[in-house]
Motif scaffolding. Sequence first.
Motif, PDB file in Angstrom:
ATOM      1  N   LYS A 188       2.494   5.327   2.008  1.00 34.16           N
ATOM      2  CA  LYS A 188       2.332   4.184   1.087  1.00 34.16           C
ATOM      3  C   LYS A 188       0.941   3.653   1.298  1.00 34.16           C
ATOM      4  O   LYS A 188       0.719   3.666   2.521  1.00 34.16           O
ATOM      5  CB  LYS A 188       3.351   2.889   1.246  1.00 34.16           C
ATOM      6  CG  LYS A 188       3.372   1.575   0.684  1.00 34.16           C
ATOM      7  CD  LYS A 188       4.275   0.623   1.105  1.00 34.16           C
ATOM      8  CE  LYS A 188       5.644   0.804   0.962  1.00 34.16           C
ATOM      9  NZ  LYS A 188       6.592  -0.301   1.214  1.00 34.16           N
TER      10      LYS A 188
ATOM     11  N   THR B  28      -1.017   0.105   1.110  1.00 32.54           N
ATOM     12  CA  THR B  28      -0.777  -1.309   0.897  1.00 32.54           C
ATOM     13  C   THR B  28      -2.248  -1.955   0.789  1.00 32.54           C
ATOM     14  O   THR B  28      -2.650  -1.885   1.878  1.00 32.54           O
ATOM     15  CB  THR B  28      -0.117  -2.089   1.752  1.00 32.54           C
ATOM     16  OG1 THR B  28       1.481  -1.331   1.904  1.00 32.54           O
ATOM     17  CG2 THR B  28       0.142  -3.485   1.551  1.00 32.54           C
TER      18      THR B  28
ATOM     19  N   MET C 112       2.267   3.268   7.288  1.00 32.76           N
ATOM     20  CA  MET C 112       1.347   3.307   6.015  1.00 32.76           C
ATOM     21  C   MET C 112       0.048   2.887   6.226  1.00 32.76           C
ATOM     22  O   MET C 112      -0.619   2.819   7.479  1.00 32.76           O
ATOM     23  CB  MET C 112       1.981   1.999   5.123  1.00 32.76           C
ATOM     24  CG  MET C 112       1.641   0.799   5.865  1.00 32.76           C
ATOM     25  SD  MET C 112       2.092  -0.662   4.784  1.00 32.76           S
ATOM     26  CE  MET C 112       3.735  -0.958   5.229  1.00 32.76           C
TER      27      MET C 112
ATOM     28  N   ASN D 157       3.721   4.594  -4.831  1.00 32.91           N
ATOM     29  CA  ASN D 157       3.149   4.331  -3.439  1.00 32.91           C
ATOM     30  C   ASN D 157       2.143   3.283  -3.286  1.00 32.91           C
ATOM     31  O   ASN D 157       1.688   2.932  -2.069  1.00 32.91           O
ATOM     32  CB  ASN D 157       3.007   5.434  -2.690  1.00 32.91           C
ATOM     33  CG  ASN D 157       4.136   6.107  -2.172  1.00 32.91           C
ATOM     34  OD1 ASN D 157       5.216   5.741  -2.080  1.00 32.91           O
ATOM     35  ND2 ASN D 157       4.160   7.412  -1.808  1.00 32.91           N
TER      36      ASN D 157
ATOM     37  N   TYR E 218       0.846  -0.256  -3.487  1.00 34.63           N
ATOM     38  CA  TYR E 218       1.347  -1.714  -3.197  1.00 34.63           C
ATOM     39  C   TYR E 218       0.168  -2.700  -2.986  1.00 34.63           C
ATOM     40  O   TYR E 218      -0.553  -2.464  -2.120  1.00 34.63           O
ATOM     41  CB  TYR E 218       2.281  -1.725  -2.103  1.00 34.63           C
ATOM     42  CG  TYR E 218       2.947  -3.256  -1.599  1.00 34.63           C
ATOM     43  CD1 TYR E 218       3.172  -4.255  -2.512  1.00 34.63           C
ATOM     44  CD2 TYR E 218       3.266  -3.417  -0.276  1.00 34.63           C
ATOM     45  CE1 TYR E 218       3.551  -5.265  -2.216  1.00 34.63           C
ATOM     46  CE2 TYR E 218       3.933  -4.717   0.117  1.00 34.63           C
ATOM     47  CZ  TYR E 218       3.978  -5.590  -0.982  1.00 34.63           C
ATOM     48  OH  TYR E 218       4.886  -6.896  -0.443  1.00 34.63           O
TER      49      TYR E 218
END
Length: 451
Positions: free
Chosen positions: A70, A72, A101, A147, A149
């Motif tokens: 992921k 972010t 992440m 993935n 965000y």
Amino acid sequence: MLRLYFFISLMCLVKSDPDETCPSFTRLSFHSAVVGTGLNVKLMLYTRKNRTCAQVINSTVFGNLNMTKKTTFIVHGFRPTGSPPVWMEDLVQGLLDVEDMNVVIVDWNRGATTVIYNHASSKTRKVANVLKEFIDQLLVKGASLDNIYIIGVSLGAHIAGFVGKMYNGQLGRITGLDPAGPLFNGRPPEDRLDPGDAQFVDVIHSDIDALGYREPLGNIDFYPNGGLDQPGCPKTILGGLKYFKCDHQRSVYLYLSSLRENCSITAYPCDSYRDYRNGKCVNCGIPQKESCPLLGYYADNWKEYLKQKNTPMTKAFFDTAEEKPYCIYHYFVDIITWNKNIRRGSITIKLKDKAGNITESKINHEPAIFQKYHQVSLLARFNQDLDKVATISLVFSTGSVIGPKYKLRVLRMKLRSLANPERPQLCRYDLVLMENIENVFQPILCPKLQM
């Protein structure tokens, strides 16, 4: 807008630090805000491999960024002093604590730093374009939109929305932390954050009467304390600079609280804050019912429920404490009275455990109506969750300063936890509450057949 201009006028001078061993967020002075800054977007990567020292990345240099994990993005908002956001470091570390992440700070301080809010607002689409170019390269390298965000704060929330629109809503998730209201309130979906901008959009509204956006913008919109004045924030201009930014920033600190193991804030889907306060919207906390949505990082656990119910947008309300980590624990106080005449008033309930810990709830937002043999269920909120309650005290008040004092004849009082519904419910029978006089008693376990 008036409060916004006052906020700008109280800003103080912030000096830059020339000595840096690691790349850091751009630090500008108030002078830069006055003269204005041209837009320059810097992307800084943190991972568990380099969680204390950022790597500057771009469309050709990706550093430690792992394409299979992921990613972010944290996008800040308007910066009228040029100083770095005080919450940024905690947010980065909190995210890395809960999941392995990539965390990317989107530093557009050169562009957001200006005393003229309109100038910063006008650069939001340009920032979104820069992010789009970078994410395009991530996709080329094997990353997935699922993935991606984006956490956007204030103006940053709308930047996140603009990025999402360019991917036709296929980004994994967007979280808007008190999306900016000025210049965005009332705008059409294409000009602001919108529920269709990602597969899941969650929003926290903490300052809807000033700097934040009033109406729902996500699949689920959280309104702490109704979205208005936040507990612990100054109520008047005498509070200084904190008066202007405290409510607005509270959304960030509430999100941060969700990254800590000792605080899980539950919210209650409801049409209005008043209905929530009156205990009309807590069915999700009852056993065998659906689970309640959680605020912050784990809000997306509710995504599948929204899909199943075919509910595109939901508003959720909750109350908070004044201080970190802001958690409030909900109980129902069920009271059956046997007064011949109707009584109207409020109840204050105090709980104490064997260790001497005390927590209190004043249920006085709206007078309750007590009728003979009719159960009134009052939603009580406590700052502490006492596992084993030793004594309970009740105070009944009509709020009248002059005039006769009344009695409230209680046939049965029952206390039940919403946060921990499996706990035994506590009862007491045949009480007479003299107005404004505390009645302390030891509860007993309610019969198991009672609901």
